[in-house]
Scaffold this motif. Structure first.
Motif, mmCIF file in Angstrom:
data_model
loop_
_atom_site.group_PDB
_atom_site.id
_atom_site.type_symbol
_atom_site.label_atom_id
_atom_site.label_comp_id
_atom_site.label_asym_id
_atom_site.label_seq_id
_atom_site.Cartn_x
_atom_site.Cartn_y
_atom_site.Cartn_z
ATOM 1 N N PHE A 21 40.866 35.197 21.988
ATOM 2 C CA PHE A 21 39.809 36.022 21.417
ATOM 3 C C PHE A 21 40.351 37.449 21.297
ATOM 4 O O PHE A 21 41.228 37.852 22.061
ATOM 5 N N LYS A 22 39.793 38.228 20.365
ATOM 6 C CA LYS A 22 40.191 39.629 20.182
ATOM 7 C C LYS A 22 39.036 40.549 20.529
ATOM 8 O O LYS A 22 37.914 40.356 20.052
ATOM 9 N N SER A 23 39.311 41.561 21.331
ATOM 10 C CA SER A 23 38.283 42.549 21.634
ATOM 11 C C SER A 23 38.001 43.404 20.403
ATOM 12 O O SER A 23 38.934 43.851 19.735
ATOM 13 N N PRO A 24 36.725 43.668 20.098
ATOM 14 C CA PRO A 24 36.407 44.551 18.967
ATOM 15 C C PRO A 24 36.473 46.028 19.342
ATOM 16 O O PRO A 24 36.399 46.888 18.467
ATOM 17 N N PHE A 25 36.620 46.328 20.632
ATOM 18 C CA PHE A 25 36.563 47.708 21.107
ATOM 19 C C PHE A 25 37.887 48.236 21.647
ATOM 20 O O PHE A 25 38.041 49.432 21.862
ATOM 21 N N GLU A 26 38.845 47.333 21.897
ATOM 22 C CA GLU A 26 40.145 47.726 22.429
ATOM 23 C C GLU A 26 41.241 46.970 21.693
ATOM 24 O O GLU A 26 40.988 45.930 21.077
ATOM 25 N N SER A 27 42.452 47.458 21.816
ATOM 26 C CA SER A 27 43.608 46.727 21.319
ATOM 27 C C SER A 27 44.040 45.752 22.415
ATOM 28 O O SER A 27 45.051 45.947 23.094
ATOM 29 N N ARG A 28 43.237 44.712 22.588
ATOM 30 C CA ARG A 28 43.424 43.801 23.710
ATOM 31 C C ARG A 28 42.989 42.395 23.323
ATOM 32 O O ARG A 28 42.019 42.203 22.577
ATOM 33 N N LEU A 29 43.715 41.397 23.834
ATOM 34 C CA LEU A 29 43.402 39.993 23.609
ATOM 35 C C LEU A 29 42.956 39.342 24.912
ATOM 36 O O LEU A 29 43.323 39.787 26.003
ATOM 37 N N LEU A 30 42.190 38.270 24.774
ATOM 38 C CA LEU A 30 41.892 37.383 25.891
ATOM 39 C C LEU A 30 42.457 36.018 25.539
ATOM 40 O O LEU A 30 41.955 35.343 24.632
ATOM 41 N N SER A 34 47.132 43.550 26.727
ATOM 42 C CA SER A 34 47.075 44.789 25.962
ATOM 43 C C SER A 34 48.118 44.740 24.861
ATOM 44 O O SER A 34 49.249 44.298 25.069
ATOM 45 N N LEU A 35 47.734 45.206 23.674
ATOM 46 C CA LEU A 35 48.679 45.273 22.556
ATOM 47 C C LEU A 35 49.261 46.670 22.374
ATOM 48 O O LEU A 35 49.932 46.937 21.373
ATOM 49 N N ILE A 53 54.359 37.200 25.358
ATOM 50 C CA ILE A 53 54.058 37.667 24.006
ATOM 51 C C ILE A 53 55.196 38.548 23.518
ATOM 52 O O ILE A 53 55.767 39.327 24.285
ATOM 53 N N LYS A 54 55.551 38.398 22.236
ATOM 54 C CA LYS A 54 56.649 39.149 21.642
ATOM 55 C C LYS A 54 56.128 39.874 20.405
ATOM 56 O O LYS A 54 55.366 39.314 19.619
#
Length: 238
Positions: free
Chosen positions: A198-207, A231-232, A171-172
């Motif tokens: 998918f995007k987590s609604p509770f963290e700045s994190r992707l799956l 993690s973003l 990821i860039k």
């Protein structure tokens, strides 16, 4: 018709207003998230040449990319000794809810999962116009002495395209900083690709989801899904 009934019967159990990642055989959707890197996924698989159903709740640690827990709700294939009515009851959503309600809640409690229904699946490589997901793959070299249908690390080479494939997922961000999320070798893939996130609604994190398949001599295929956390947070990019 039976497969369609199974899918429709399951909708009320897990609230399929959410989108999903999957193929003809297997659907994956998100049931909920924790605030510390865990996600609860729902797997729904059906057979093609045989009637059957497989439902499970899977917990993934998005920091390690490991499946840390799984609760199988139902696993029925080739139910020759079951009537159609018995089969549908065994795969009915209400039956599964009554049977596994307490176990599902205990699983959520153990991993601090918060149920969340608005989980969109994004089939794109762009995130919020600030990040680009890059998937790369190339065929892994095999010994010149091996040919079609020869065994190489458990793979019958070149049957329906099966061969070992090296892959990487990166990821860039908008600052042109990047990080490698995962890389490895699928030793027997007729197809492999990144399919979305998918995007987590509770963290700045992707799956993120990588999908591959292996074909067999009956011209069926076996699906493999890899779930990769990302993690973003800016500090994680270099």
């Amino acid at each position: 018709m039976k497969k369609l009934l199974l899918i429709l019967l399951l909708f009320p159990l897990f609230g399929f207003s959410q989108n999903w990642a999957g193929d003809y055989y297997t659907n994956w959707s998100v049931l909920g998230w924790s605030k510390d890197g865990h996600v609860a996924l729902f797997e729904h698989s059906v057979g093609d040449m045989v009637d059957g159903c497989y439902y499970s709740v899977v917990i993934v640690n998005m920091k390690t990319d490991q499946i840390v827990d799984e609760l199988v709700l139902q696993s029925i294939f080739e139910p020759e000794d079951m009537s159609s009515e018995e089969f549908l009851i065994a795969c009915d959503s209400l039956t599964l809810t009554r049977k596994y309600y307490k176990k599902i809640n205990r699983l959520y409690s153990q991993y601090q999962i918060i149920e969340y229904s608005d989980n969109k699946f994004y089939s794109t490589s762009i995130v919020n116009n600030n990040y680009e997901i890059i998937f790369e793959s190339k065929d892994t070299p095999v010994p010149d002495s091996l040919g079609e249908l020869d065994d190489y690390n458990g793979c019958e080479l070149y049957w329906c395209g099966n061969r070992p494939v090296d892959y990487s997922l990166t990821i860039k961000d908008s600052r042109n900083k990047s990080k490698i999320l995962t890389k490895g070798t699928d030793w027997c893939a007729s197809h492999i690709d990144y399919v979305g996130y998918f995007k987590s609604p509770f963290e700045s994190r992707l799956l993120l989801v990588i999908y591959s398949k292996e074909s067999d001599f009956d011209f069926q295929y076996y699906s493999t899904y890899r779930f990769i956390g990302c993690s973003l947070h800016p500090s994680t990019f270099k």
